[in-house]
Enzyme design. Sequence first.
Site, PDB file in Angstrom:
ATOM      1  N   PRO A   9      49.334  81.930  10.476  1.00 25.14           N
ATOM      2  CA  PRO A   9      50.512  81.312  11.068  1.00 25.14           C
ATOM      3  C   PRO A   9      51.838  81.875  10.569  1.00 25.14           C
ATOM      4  O   PRO A   9      52.000  82.174   9.381  1.00 25.14           O
ATOM      5  CB  PRO A   9      50.384  79.839  10.664  1.00 25.14           C
ATOM      6  CG  PRO A   9      49.428  79.826   9.531  1.00 25.14           C
ATOM      7  CD  PRO A   9      48.502  80.984   9.744  1.00 25.14           C
ATOM      8  N   ASN A  10      52.735  82.016  11.522  1.00 30.35           N
ATOM      9  CA  ASN A  10      54.139  82.413  11.289  1.00 30.35           C
ATOM     10  C   ASN A  10      54.318  83.893  10.956  1.00 30.35           C
ATOM     11  O   ASN A  10      55.445  84.375  10.876  1.00 30.35           O
ATOM     12  CB  ASN A  10      54.789  81.545  10.194  1.00 30.35           C
ATOM     13  CG  ASN A  10      54.768  80.079  10.557  1.00 30.35           C
ATOM     14  OD1 ASN A  10      55.185  79.724  11.654  1.00 30.35           O
ATOM     15  ND2 ASN A  10      54.265  79.230   9.687  1.00 30.35           N
ATOM     16  N   ARG A  17      61.746  86.292  10.020  1.00 29.68           N
ATOM     17  CA  ARG A  17      61.384  85.116   9.212  1.00 29.68           C
ATOM     18  C   ARG A  17      61.718  85.362   7.738  1.00 29.68           C
ATOM     19  O   ARG A  17      61.137  86.252   7.104  1.00 29.68           O
ATOM     20  CB  ARG A  17      59.880  84.870   9.356  1.00 29.68           C
ATOM     21  CG  ARG A  17      59.365  83.764   8.491  1.00 29.68           C
ATOM     22  CD  ARG A  17      57.844  83.723   8.467  1.00 29.68           C
ATOM     23  NE  ARG A  17      57.410  82.675   7.580  1.00 29.68           N
ATOM     24  CZ  ARG A  17      56.225  82.617   7.006  1.00 29.68           C
ATOM     25  NH1 ARG A  17      55.317  83.550   7.252  1.00 29.68           N
ATOM     26  NH2 ARG A  17      55.923  81.630   6.202  1.00 29.68           N
ATOM     27  N   TYR A  22      60.135  88.017   2.925  1.00 30.35           N
ATOM     28  CA  TYR A  22      59.062  88.775   3.587  1.00 30.35           C
ATOM     29  C   TYR A  22      59.491  90.159   4.074  1.00 30.35           C
ATOM     30  O   TYR A  22      58.668  90.902   4.603  1.00 30.35           O
ATOM     31  CB  TYR A  22      58.495  87.954   4.758  1.00 30.35           C
ATOM     32  CG  TYR A  22      57.911  86.631   4.309  1.00 30.35           C
ATOM     33  CD1 TYR A  22      56.821  86.605   3.448  1.00 30.35           C
ATOM     34  CD2 TYR A  22      58.462  85.416   4.720  1.00 30.35           C
ATOM     35  CE1 TYR A  22      56.280  85.395   3.011  1.00 30.35           C
ATOM     36  CE2 TYR A  22      57.933  84.203   4.294  1.00 30.35           C
ATOM     37  CZ  TYR A  22      56.845  84.204   3.443  1.00 30.35           C
ATOM     38  OH  TYR A  22      56.314  83.019   3.007  1.00 30.35           O
ATOM     39  N   ASN A  74      45.575  87.701   5.653  1.00 26.49           N
ATOM     40  CA  ASN A  74      46.726  86.963   5.164  1.00 26.49           C
ATOM     41  C   ASN A  74      46.734  85.670   5.973  1.00 26.49           C
ATOM     42  O   ASN A  74      47.141  85.661   7.144  1.00 26.49           O
ATOM     43  CB  ASN A  74      48.026  87.744   5.369  1.00 26.49           C
ATOM     44  CG  ASN A  74      49.216  87.000   4.797  1.00 26.49           C
ATOM     45  OD1 ASN A  74      49.110  85.827   4.421  1.00 26.49           O
ATOM     46  ND2 ASN A  74      50.354  87.681   4.730  1.00 26.49           N
ATOM     47  N   ALA A  77      50.201  80.036   5.319  1.00 25.89           N
ATOM     48  CA  ALA A  77      50.155  78.745   4.609  1.00 25.89           C
ATOM     49  C   ALA A  77      48.752  78.146   4.581  1.00 25.89           C
ATOM     50  O   ALA A  77      48.452  77.300   3.719  1.00 25.89           O
ATOM     51  CB  ALA A  77      51.144  77.776   5.242  1.00 25.89           C
ATOM     52  N   HIS A  80      46.746  77.892   1.342  1.00 22.71           N
ATOM     53  CA  HIS A  80      46.910  76.819   0.360  1.00 22.71           C
ATOM     54  C   HIS A  80      46.331  75.479   0.829  1.00 22.71           C
ATOM     55  O   HIS A  80      46.438  74.483   0.126  1.00 22.71           O
ATOM     56  CB  HIS A  80      48.410  76.635   0.048  1.00 22.71           C
ATOM     57  CG  HIS A  80      49.147  77.931  -0.078  1.00 22.71           C
ATOM     58  ND1 HIS A  80      48.863  78.837  -1.068  1.00 22.71           N
ATOM     59  CD2 HIS A  80      50.127  78.503   0.682  1.00 22.71           C
ATOM     60  CE1 HIS A  80      49.652  79.905  -0.920  1.00 22.71           C
ATOM     61  NE2 HIS A  80      50.426  79.720   0.142  1.00 22.71           N
ATOM     62  N   ASP A  87      35.452  78.334   3.919  1.00 19.54           N
ATOM     63  CA  ASP A  87      34.020  78.182   4.256  1.00 19.54           C
ATOM     64  C   ASP A  87      33.580  79.238   5.269  1.00 19.54           C
ATOM     65  O   ASP A  87      32.474  79.768   5.177  1.00 19.54           O
ATOM     66  CB  ASP A  87      33.750  76.789   4.837  1.00 19.54           C
ATOM     67  CG  ASP A  87      33.654  75.714   3.758  1.00 19.54           C
ATOM     68  OD1 ASP A  87      33.586  76.069   2.566  1.00 19.54           O
ATOM     69  OD2 ASP A  87      33.645  74.519   4.120  1.00 19.54           O
ATOM     70  N   GLU A  98      41.945  89.142   0.254  1.00 14.03           N
ATOM     71  CA  GLU A  98      43.073  88.242   0.568  1.00 14.03           C
ATOM     72  C   GLU A  98      44.378  88.972   0.245  1.00 14.03           C
ATOM     73  O   GLU A  98      44.492  89.567  -0.829  1.00 14.03           O
ATOM     74  CB  GLU A  98      42.937  86.991  -0.318  1.00 14.03           C
ATOM     75  CG  GLU A  98      44.109  86.047  -0.230  1.00 14.03           C
ATOM     76  CD  GLU A  98      43.974  84.880  -1.214  1.00 14.03           C
ATOM     77  OE1 GLU A  98      42.933  84.734  -1.888  1.00 14.03           O
ATOM     78  OE2 GLU A  98      44.956  84.114  -1.304  1.00 14.03           O
ATOM     79  N   HIS A 100      48.857  88.864   0.395  1.00 16.85           N
ATOM     80  CA  HIS A 100      50.127  88.166   0.614  1.00 16.85           C
ATOM     81  C   HIS A 100      51.255  89.158   0.443  1.00 16.85           C
ATOM     82  O   HIS A 100      51.228  89.990  -0.475  1.00 16.85           O
ATOM     83  CB  HIS A 100      50.307  87.012  -0.388  1.00 16.85           C
ATOM     84  CG  HIS A 100      49.205  86.015  -0.271  1.00 16.85           C
ATOM     85  ND1 HIS A 100      49.145  85.117   0.767  1.00 16.85           N
ATOM     86  CD2 HIS A 100      48.087  85.834  -1.004  1.00 16.85           C
ATOM     87  CE1 HIS A 100      48.045  84.403   0.652  1.00 16.85           C
ATOM     88  NE2 HIS A 100      47.376  84.825  -0.420  1.00 16.85           N
ATOM     89  N   SER A 102      54.387  88.254  -0.263  1.00 17.35           N
ATOM     90  CA  SER A 102      55.155  87.787  -1.427  1.00 17.35           C
ATOM     91  C   SER A 102      54.196  87.530  -2.587  1.00 17.35           C
ATOM     92  O   SER A 102      52.980  87.408  -2.389  1.00 17.35           O
ATOM     93  CB  SER A 102      55.900  86.495  -1.069  1.00 17.35           C
ATOM     94  OG  SER A 102      54.979  85.464  -0.742  1.00 17.35           O
ATOM     95  N   ARG A 107      56.342  81.811  -6.767  1.00 19.04           N
ATOM     96  CA  ARG A 107      57.037  80.909  -5.835  1.00 19.04           C
ATOM     97  C   ARG A 107      56.711  79.445  -6.178  1.00 19.04           C
ATOM     98  O   ARG A 107      56.258  79.159  -7.275  1.00 19.04           O
ATOM     99  CB  ARG A 107      56.646  81.292  -4.403  1.00 19.04           C
ATOM    100  CG  ARG A 107      57.055  82.740  -4.080  1.00 19.04           C
ATOM    101  CD  ARG A 107      56.738  83.119  -2.655  1.00 19.04           C
ATOM    102  NE  ARG A 107      57.487  82.280  -1.717  1.00 19.04           N
ATOM    103  CZ  ARG A 107      57.200  82.212  -0.415  1.00 19.04           C
ATOM    104  NH1 ARG A 107      56.209  82.937   0.093  1.00 19.04           N
ATOM    105  NH2 ARG A 107      57.915  81.447   0.381  1.00 19.04           N
ATOM    106  N   ARG A 111      52.201  76.904  -3.717  1.00 18.32           N
ATOM    107  CA  ARG A 111      51.649  78.187  -3.242  1.00 18.32           C
ATOM    108  C   ARG A 111      50.764  78.867  -4.293  1.00 18.32           C
ATOM    109  O   ARG A 111      50.185  79.920  -4.038  1.00 18.32           O
ATOM    110  CB  ARG A 111      52.784  79.138  -2.846  1.00 18.32           C
ATOM    111  CG  ARG A 111      53.591  78.647  -1.667  1.00 18.32           C
ATOM    112  CD  ARG A 111      54.679  79.651  -1.298  1.00 18.32           C
ATOM    113  NE  ARG A 111      55.731  78.989  -0.563  1.00 18.32           N
ATOM    114  CZ  ARG A 111      55.743  78.792   0.764  1.00 18.32           C
ATOM    115  NH1 ARG A 111      54.760  79.240   1.506  1.00 18.32           N
ATOM    116  NH2 ARG A 111      56.747  78.159   1.340  1.00 18.32           N
TER     117      ARG A 111
HETATM  118  C1  DQA Z   1      52.288  84.396   2.595  1.00 15.96           C
HETATM  119  C2  DQA Z   1      52.574  83.383   1.489  1.00 15.96           C
HETATM  120  C3  DQA Z   1      52.297  81.959   1.966  1.00 15.96           C
HETATM  121  O1  DQA Z   1      52.580  81.033   0.935  1.00 15.96           O
HETATM  122  C4  DQA Z   1      53.171  81.638   3.162  1.00 15.96           C
HETATM  123  O2  DQA Z   1      52.878  80.352   3.646  1.00 15.96           O
HETATM  124  C5  DQA Z   1      53.080  82.666   4.242  1.00 15.96           C
HETATM  125  C6  DQA Z   1      53.041  84.063   3.858  1.00 15.96           C
HETATM  126  C7  DQA Z   1      52.689  85.824   2.171  1.00 15.96           C
HETATM  127  O3  DQA Z   1      52.262  86.751   2.846  1.00 15.96           O
HETATM  128  O4  DQA Z   1      53.433  86.008   1.213  1.00 15.96           O
HETATM  129  O5  DQA Z   1      53.114  82.351   5.413  1.00 15.96           O
HETATM  130  O6  DQA Z   1      50.892  84.404   2.849  1.00 15.96           O
END
Ligand code: DQA
Length: 146
Positions: A9-10, A17, A22, A74, A77, A80, A87, A98, A100, A102, A107, A111
């Site tokens: 998401p996002n 954003r 980011y 990635n 959110a 978390h 699963d 995995e 990220h 950031s 942070r 997170r």
């Molecule tokens: C993220 C870090 C997450 O905490 C956040 O909700 C994101 C991006 C990152 O790529 O740094 O959406 O996964």
Amino acid sequence: MNILIINGPNLNLLGTREPHIYGNMTLNDINDKIKTEFSKNKDINFEFYQNNIEGEIINKLHDSISKVDGIIINAGAYTHTSLAIADAIKAVQIPTVEVHLSNIYSREEVRHKSFLSTCCIGQISGFGCYSYILAVYAIIKHLKNL
Ligand code: DQA
């Protein structure tokens, strides 16, 4: 080698954003950078997938059984919050890294917890678009048993 890169998401809004966190690259820019970095590796096929919906990400993980050799995720959110995505990663039994953009540990405390970390072969956090590139190197190393 088929490598699936999943963004949650996002992450479709990268570029605009919270650029101070980011960066300025869009998700397409990042995907292009990954393709360019590995363009000489003719044995790698990338598939890029983004979805904002938890269940769709889970469906995509299920769909990758017998099709994909390695996954980079990635989960945004959902990292978390989502025991369900964790699963699914366990269930499909495909090596997963995995990532990220950031550094989630520098942070807010909420997170710092990742539901995905126990079912992934490793985690890369904090290097912007290079988190994905490092993750591809990690998955290649893992799949080739290096
Ligand atoms: C993220 C870090 C997450 O905490 C956040 O909700 C994101 C991006 C990152 O790529 O740094 O959406 O996964």
